[in-house]
Design a protein around this motif. Structure first.
Motif, mmCIF file in Angstrom:
data_model
loop_
_atom_site.group_PDB
_atom_site.id
_atom_site.type_symbol
_atom_site.label_atom_id
_atom_site.label_comp_id
_atom_site.label_asym_id
_atom_site.label_seq_id
_atom_site.Cartn_x
_atom_site.Cartn_y
_atom_site.Cartn_z
ATOM 1 N N GLN A 62 -61.267 37.493 -32.231
ATOM 2 C CA GLN A 62 -61.859 36.291 -31.661
ATOM 3 C C GLN A 62 -60.876 35.139 -31.788
ATOM 4 O O GLN A 62 -60.408 34.827 -32.877
ATOM 5 C CB GLN A 62 -63.167 35.941 -32.384
ATOM 6 C CG GLN A 62 -63.905 34.775 -31.819
ATOM 7 C CD GLN A 62 -64.610 35.104 -30.509
ATOM 8 O OE1 GLN A 62 -64.723 36.268 -30.153
ATOM 9 N NE2 GLN A 62 -65.067 34.097 -29.822
ATOM 10 N N TYR B 58 -50.947 34.573 -23.861
ATOM 11 C CA TYR B 58 -52.149 34.116 -23.172
ATOM 12 C C TYR B 58 -51.799 33.167 -22.027
ATOM 13 O O TYR B 58 -50.892 32.341 -22.149
ATOM 14 C CB TYR B 58 -53.078 33.373 -24.131
ATOM 15 C CG TYR B 58 -53.866 34.272 -25.046
ATOM 16 C CD1 TYR B 58 -53.253 34.900 -26.133
ATOM 17 C CD2 TYR B 58 -55.224 34.478 -24.840
ATOM 18 C CE1 TYR B 58 -53.979 35.721 -26.974
ATOM 19 C CE2 TYR B 58 -55.954 35.294 -25.676
ATOM 20 C CZ TYR B 58 -55.333 35.909 -26.741
ATOM 21 O OH TYR B 58 -56.050 36.726 -27.574
ATOM 22 N N GLN C 112 -56.870 33.063 -21.703
ATOM 23 C CA GLN C 112 -57.155 34.338 -21.050
ATOM 24 C C GLN C 112 -56.014 35.315 -21.312
ATOM 25 O O GLN C 112 -54.839 34.941 -21.286
ATOM 26 C CB GLN C 112 -57.305 34.158 -19.545
ATOM 27 C CG GLN C 112 -58.507 33.353 -19.121
ATOM 28 C CD GLN C 112 -58.665 33.287 -17.615
ATOM 29 O OE1 GLN C 112 -57.835 33.778 -16.859
ATOM 30 N NE2 GLN C 112 -59.745 32.672 -17.163
ATOM 31 N N SER D 201 -55.120 39.792 -20.706
ATOM 32 C CA SER D 201 -55.504 41.139 -20.340
ATOM 33 C C SER D 201 -54.859 42.106 -21.325
ATOM 34 O O SER D 201 -53.624 42.117 -21.455
ATOM 35 C CB SER D 201 -55.048 41.453 -18.913
ATOM 36 O OG SER D 201 -55.398 42.773 -18.560
ATOM 37 N N ARG E 16 -58.597 45.405 -20.306
ATOM 38 C CA ARG E 16 -59.757 44.523 -20.443
ATOM 39 C C ARG E 16 -59.322 43.077 -20.401
ATOM 40 O O ARG E 16 -58.246 42.726 -20.898
ATOM 41 C CB ARG E 16 -60.490 44.794 -21.760
ATOM 42 C CG ARG E 16 -61.220 46.114 -21.818
ATOM 43 C CD ARG E 16 -62.039 46.202 -23.084
ATOM 44 N NE ARG E 16 -63.051 45.146 -23.162
ATOM 45 C CZ ARG E 16 -63.855 44.990 -24.218
ATOM 46 N NH1 ARG E 16 -63.757 45.784 -25.257
ATOM 47 N NH2 ARG E 16 -64.762 44.036 -24.216
ATOM 48 N N GLU E 17 -60.185 42.254 -19.791
ATOM 49 C CA GLU E 17 -59.939 40.815 -19.731
ATOM 50 C C GLU E 17 -60.673 40.129 -20.882
ATOM 51 O O GLU E 17 -61.852 40.378 -21.109
ATOM 52 C CB GLU E 17 -60.442 40.244 -18.409
ATOM 53 C CG GLU E 17 -59.722 40.780 -17.183
ATOM 54 C CD GLU E 17 -58.298 40.273 -17.077
ATOM 55 O OE1 GLU E 17 -57.426 41.003 -16.578
ATOM 56 O OE2 GLU E 17 -58.056 39.129 -17.516
ATOM 57 N N TYR E 18 -59.955 39.257 -21.569
ATOM 58 C CA TYR E 18 -60.544 38.477 -22.650
ATOM 59 C C TYR E 18 -60.443 37.000 -22.285
ATOM 60 O O TYR E 18 -59.403 36.536 -21.820
ATOM 61 C CB TYR E 18 -59.833 38.750 -23.969
ATOM 62 C CG TYR E 18 -60.014 40.164 -24.454
ATOM 63 C CD1 TYR E 18 -59.166 41.178 -24.015
ATOM 64 C CD2 TYR E 18 -61.037 40.487 -25.339
ATOM 65 C CE1 TYR E 18 -59.327 42.483 -24.450
ATOM 66 C CE2 TYR E 18 -61.211 41.794 -25.777
ATOM 67 C CZ TYR E 18 -60.360 42.778 -25.330
ATOM 68 O OH TYR E 18 -60.529 44.077 -25.762
ATOM 69 N N ASP E 19 -61.523 36.278 -22.544
ATOM 70 C CA ASP E 19 -61.666 34.909 -22.071
ATOM 71 C C ASP E 19 -62.307 34.091 -23.187
ATOM 72 O O ASP E 19 -63.391 34.422 -23.657
ATOM 73 C CB ASP E 19 -62.567 34.923 -20.825
ATOM 74 C CG ASP E 19 -62.480 33.647 -20.030
ATOM 75 O OD1 ASP E 19 -63.433 33.355 -19.285
ATOM 76 O OD2 ASP E 19 -61.468 32.937 -20.139
ATOM 77 N N TYR E 20 -61.622 33.021 -23.607
ATOM 78 C CA TYR E 20 -62.124 32.207 -24.713
ATOM 79 C C TYR E 20 -62.151 30.743 -24.315
ATOM 80 O O TYR E 20 -61.307 30.282 -23.534
ATOM 81 C CB TYR E 20 -61.231 32.380 -25.948
ATOM 82 C CG TYR E 20 -61.120 33.814 -26.410
ATOM 83 C CD1 TYR E 20 -60.021 34.590 -26.049
ATOM 84 C CD2 TYR E 20 -62.112 34.391 -27.193
ATOM 85 C CE1 TYR E 20 -59.912 35.905 -26.462
ATOM 86 C CE2 TYR E 20 -62.009 35.706 -27.618
ATOM 87 C CZ TYR E 20 -60.914 36.455 -27.243
ATOM 88 O OH TYR E 20 -60.818 37.759 -27.655
#
Length: 119
Positions: A1, A32, A98, A100, A104-108
């Motif tokens: 996270q 990122y 962001q 990848s 998988r895409e991760y977005d915070y």
């Protein structure tokens, strides 16, 4: 996270400047894509500026020529320099990260910082 902490918002007169900062708790920060978005009550969040891991930048038409996004990978921080501010720039500004990874895409998102421009 990933945790994102914005700072630098406040009240400024029209024509003034502010610099927003967003510090990330992520050792892979340089990988990122980082962005700034803004939102006013009753409207959708909108893109302000983004900077890729390769330092490519993109801006919303409304801020081109006035705002500059930059990043310092050594400090895990992205900045938004805002010049010639207008009352319509008033919004809550959010930092976004962001990436990848493994398909998988991760977005915070950060918690947001208020920018108020008085006329």
């Amino acid at each position: 996270q990933v945790q994102l902490v914005e700072s630098g918002g406040g009240l400024v007169q029209a024509g003034g400047s502010l610099r927003l900062s967003c510090a990330a708790s992520e050792s892979r920060f340089s990988r990122y894509a980082m962005g700034w978005y803004r939102q006013v009550p009753g409207k959708q969040r909108e893109l302000v500026a983004v900077i890729s891991s390769g330092l490519t930048t993109n801006y919303a038409d409304a801020v081109k020529g006035r705002f500059t996004i930059s990043r310092d990978n050594a400090k895990n921080t992205v900045y938004l320099r805002m010049n010639s501010l207008k009352p319509e720039d008033t919004a809550v500004y959010y930092c976004n990260a962001q990436i990848s990874l493994h398909g998988r895409e991760y977005d915070y998102w950060g918690q947001g910082t208020q920018v108020t421009v008085s006329s």
